[in-house]
Design a protein around this motif. Structure first.
Motif, PDB file in Angstrom:
ATOM      1  N   GLY A  36      -0.152  -0.283   5.458  1.00 35.25           N
ATOM      2  CA  GLY A  36       1.225  -0.737   5.605  1.00 35.25           C
ATOM      3  C   GLY A  36       1.905  -0.872   4.267  1.00 35.25           C
ATOM      4  O   GLY A  36       3.057  -0.515   4.096  1.00 35.25           O
ATOM      5  N   GLU A  37       1.189  -1.400   3.291  1.00 28.35           N
ATOM      6  CA  GLU A  37       1.628  -1.499   1.903  1.00 28.35           C
ATOM      7  C   GLU A  37       0.387  -1.383   1.022  1.00 28.35           C
ATOM      8  O   GLU A  37      -0.698  -1.796   1.428  1.00 28.35           O
ATOM      9  CB  GLU A  37       2.294  -2.847   1.620  1.00 28.35           C
ATOM     10  N   PRO A  38       0.523  -0.835  -0.197  1.00 31.22           N
ATOM     11  CA  PRO A  38      -0.645  -0.756  -1.084  1.00 31.22           C
ATOM     12  C   PRO A  38      -1.084  -2.135  -1.532  1.00 31.22           C
ATOM     13  O   PRO A  38      -0.274  -3.031  -1.733  1.00 31.22           O
ATOM     14  CB  PRO A  38      -0.129   0.089  -2.263  1.00 31.22           C
ATOM     15  N   LEU A  39      -2.390  -2.305  -1.692  1.00 27.56           N
ATOM     16  CA  LEU A  39      -2.941  -3.603  -2.072  1.00 27.56           C
ATOM     17  C   LEU A  39      -3.001  -3.804  -3.578  1.00 27.56           C
ATOM     18  O   LEU A  39      -2.687  -4.870  -4.094  1.00 27.56           O
ATOM     19  CB  LEU A  39      -4.346  -3.763  -1.491  1.00 27.56           C
ATOM     20  N   GLY A  40      -3.453  -2.809  -4.304  1.00 26.71           N
ATOM     21  CA  GLY A  40      -3.587  -2.952  -5.739  1.00 26.71           C
ATOM     22  C   GLY A  40      -4.969  -3.440  -6.132  1.00 26.71           C
ATOM     23  O   GLY A  40      -5.722  -3.995  -5.327  1.00 26.71           O
ATOM     24  N   PRO A  41      -5.335  -3.244  -7.396  1.00 30.18           N
ATOM     25  CA  PRO A  41      -6.692  -3.572  -7.880  1.00 30.18           C
ATOM     26  C   PRO A  41      -7.075  -5.031  -7.685  1.00 30.18           C
ATOM     27  O   PRO A  41      -8.223  -5.335  -7.367  1.00 30.18           O
ATOM     28  CB  PRO A  41      -6.625  -3.204  -9.367  1.00 30.18           C
ATOM     29  N   GLU A  42      -6.127  -5.956  -7.897  1.00 33.89           N
ATOM     30  CA  GLU A  42      -6.458  -7.374  -7.806  1.00 33.89           C
ATOM     31  C   GLU A  42      -6.902  -7.756  -6.398  1.00 33.89           C
ATOM     32  O   GLU A  42      -7.890  -8.463  -6.213  1.00 33.89           O
ATOM     33  CB  GLU A  42      -5.246  -8.207  -8.219  1.00 33.89           C
ATOM     34  N   MET A  43      -6.184  -7.259  -5.387  1.00 35.12           N
ATOM     35  CA  MET A  43      -6.532  -7.585  -4.004  1.00 35.12           C
ATOM     36  C   MET A  43      -7.856  -6.951  -3.612  1.00 35.12           C
ATOM     37  O   MET A  43      -8.655  -7.552  -2.885  1.00 35.12           O
ATOM     38  CB  MET A  43      -5.422  -7.121  -3.061  1.00 35.12           C
ATOM     39  N   LEU A  44      -8.105  -5.743  -4.080  1.00 38.09           N
ATOM     40  CA  LEU A  44      -9.376  -5.087  -3.756  1.00 38.09           C
ATOM     41  C   LEU A  44     -10.548  -5.841  -4.377  1.00 38.09           C
ATOM     42  O   LEU A  44     -11.599  -6.004  -3.755  1.00 38.09           O
ATOM     43  CB  LEU A  44      -9.346  -3.637  -4.245  1.00 38.09           C
ATOM     44  N   SER A  45     -10.359  -6.300  -5.603  1.00 41.09           N
ATOM     45  CA  SER A  45     -11.402  -7.077  -6.264  1.00 41.09           C
ATOM     46  C   SER A  45     -11.659  -8.383  -5.518  1.00 41.09           C
ATOM     47  O   SER A  45     -12.815  -8.778  -5.312  1.00 41.09           O
ATOM     48  CB  SER A  45     -10.994  -7.366  -7.715  1.00 41.09           C
TER      49      SER A  45
END
Length: 505
Positions: A280-289
């Motif tokens: 729905g929206e990109p998460l980005g590195p921080e959220m993936l971590s």
């Protein structure tokens, strides 16, 4: 491995004659189809029981509508919501998902545009509906009678009319054929690390009126024989989420990005899951971590839109995620990034999907000009900007959202991701604000976590220290809440209008 919906060569295996209701009900009669957690009481609905519910509704519908009629479904997550769509498809009708969170004008615009005369709903929905259309209470349909035959429908016959969330412009109805479910199966399978393992059980907090709830979870689960949990959350909260996962025996979750951000803000940690997907929206590195810490696994991001969904995905079981990228093209779907001339490029450009994807819409409902404008030759334009990094697709931003400042093209997602790493920030929306000198300046609207206090300069320095010097937000406004669609996406056009109004004042 051969993915569902594809043949051994990775091509679509869509039969000429196809009915989605038959596709969803083709499992052993005694197998569990839906786990109903209404009122925190666990109740298992078998495929046989679901089929009886569907037939009861189908008999009632046949007295009121004919094949091709649009029938609304104004029901929250429940076995009856699934049965309502299946019954409409079974008789050859076109279902129109409607949100319980819609107010009168939002319901009126969709009901009116689609020409809906009848809506399957409950008492709550009937009150919301008023005199907009005739309500038929789903849970009161007659359950005694002869089974109803499946309509002899083609794969391209219209089956479901799903309205876009309206992040840009007025909502348009994306009309899909009976093949749309098949088009979702490869991506759903991949995004859950090969869904269909022993013990798998699907759930999402997303409403089934959204394509992400209906075709990323509910209907693929039924078609693949993976039990689907139905649990309405009046308001998302981390404790309630954990309770549903435990009570339902959930192993596979689709979390919209907003839900993940709320879980992160609450410091939630949830164990026992086998897969977590998000889109729905990109998460980005921080959220993936954070996801690796909170769930003990990689969050698999996927990409698509109402017009053509589940076309790219990550899959932790097959390849490591690349921070900031969505993933690879899902087998069966061909994705390209096009330059200004409509030619595939390795530079940043317009993300497009080649005609032939089984999840691609038939067109916008009664909008031939808008439908034609959505395509460029063999390609359907998504309206998103992206760039390839090898086989990985990096999402830059909505075409209308990309900010041009002092000659730089700046995607808002990267700035939002950076601001979200600050411990005081709960959520954020970034837009371009018109500026006579720079064309646009980066403007951020920030919601802080409860009890937190931070000034604009601190956040500006936070971004300056982590991103390019030209991309930090020159202006920051603090809000109590961001404008959101009912699917949890930030409505950037409203933020943009606020920024423009500030500049004019």
């Amino acid at each position: 491995m051969i993915l569902p919906g594809l043949d051994s060569e990775g091509r679509w295996a869509v039969p000429d004659r196809l009915n989605m209701a038959a596709q969803c009900l083709a499992q052993p009669a005694d197998a569990v189809a839906i786990i109903d957690l209404t009122g925190d009481v666990r109740r298992e609905i078998t495929y046989a029981a679901l089929g009886e519910m569907v037939d009861g509704l189908a008999r009632a519908l046949l007295e009121r509508v004919v094949a091709g009629d649009r029938v609304g479904v104004l029901l929250s997550q429940s076995p009856w919501c699934a049965a309502a769509h299946l019954a409409i498809w079974k008789i050859g009708g076109i279902s129109v998902p409607l949100f319980k969170l819609f107010k009168h004008d939002a319901l009126a615009s969709r009901v009116g545009d689609a020409g809906v005369q009848l809506v399957l709903t409950d008492d709550e929905g009937a009150a919301l509906l008023g005199d907009l259309a005739e309500p038929l209470l789903a849970d009161q349909s007659a359950q005694n009678g002869a089974p109803v035959d499946f309509a002899d429908t083609a794969a391209d016959d219209p089956a479901v009319l799903i309205y876009t969330s309206g992040t840009t412009g007025s909502p348009k109805g994306a009309l899909h054929g009976h093949r749309v479910l098949t088009g979702h199966l490869p991506g759903v399978t991949i995004s859950h690390d090969h869904l269909g393992q022993t013990g798998d059980c699907l759930w999402t907090p997303a409403d089934w009126a959204w394509i992400g709830g209906l075709f990323d979870v509910a209907m693929p689960g039924l078609a693949l024989g993976v039990p689907v949990v139905a649990a309405r959350m009046a308001k998302f909260d981390p404790a309630g989420c954990a309770r549903i996962i435990e009570l339902g025996g959930v192993r596979n979750v689709f979390f919209p990005p907003t839900a993940l951000r709320m879980l992160k803000a609450a410091g939630a940690e949830i164990s026992g899951l086998r897969s977590v997907a998000s889109g729905g929206e990109p998460l980005g590195p921080e959220m993936l971590s954070w996801g690796r810490q909170a769930f003990g696994l990689d969050i698999n991001e996927f990409y698509g839109q109402t017009e053509c969904n589940m076309v790219a995905s990550s899959c932790g079981a097959e390849f490591p995620a690349r921070p900031g990228c969505i993933g690879h093209a899902v087998p069966g779907h061909e994705i390209a990034v096009l330059d200004a001339k409509g030619v595939p490029t390795t530079d940043e450009g317009d993300v497009a999907i080649k005609r032939g994807s089984a999840s691609m819409m038939l067109g916008y409902w009664q909008r031939p000009k808008e439908t034609a404008a959505k395509f460029r030759g063999a390609w359907m334009l998504t309206g998103d900007r992206g760039v390839w990094e090898g086989d990985f697709l990096r999402f830059v931003g909505r075409e209308d959202d990309v900010i041009t400042s002092s000659g730089y093209r700046i995607g808002p997602a990267e700035i939002e991701d950076c601001l979200l790493t600050h411990p005081a920030v709960a959520t954020v929306g970034v837009v371009g604000k018109p500026d006579a000198l720079r064309t646009e300046v980066v403007k951020a609207f920030v919601v802080l976590k409860s009890g937190e206090n931070v000034d604009a300069k601190t956040l500006q320095d936070w971004v300056k220290d982590r991103l390019a010097s030209y991309s930090y937000p020159r202006e920051i406004t603090f809000l109590d809440a961001l404008p959101m669609t009912v699917t949890g996406k930030v409505i950037r056009r409203e933020l943009k209008a606020m920024a423009v109004a500030e500049g004019a004042s």
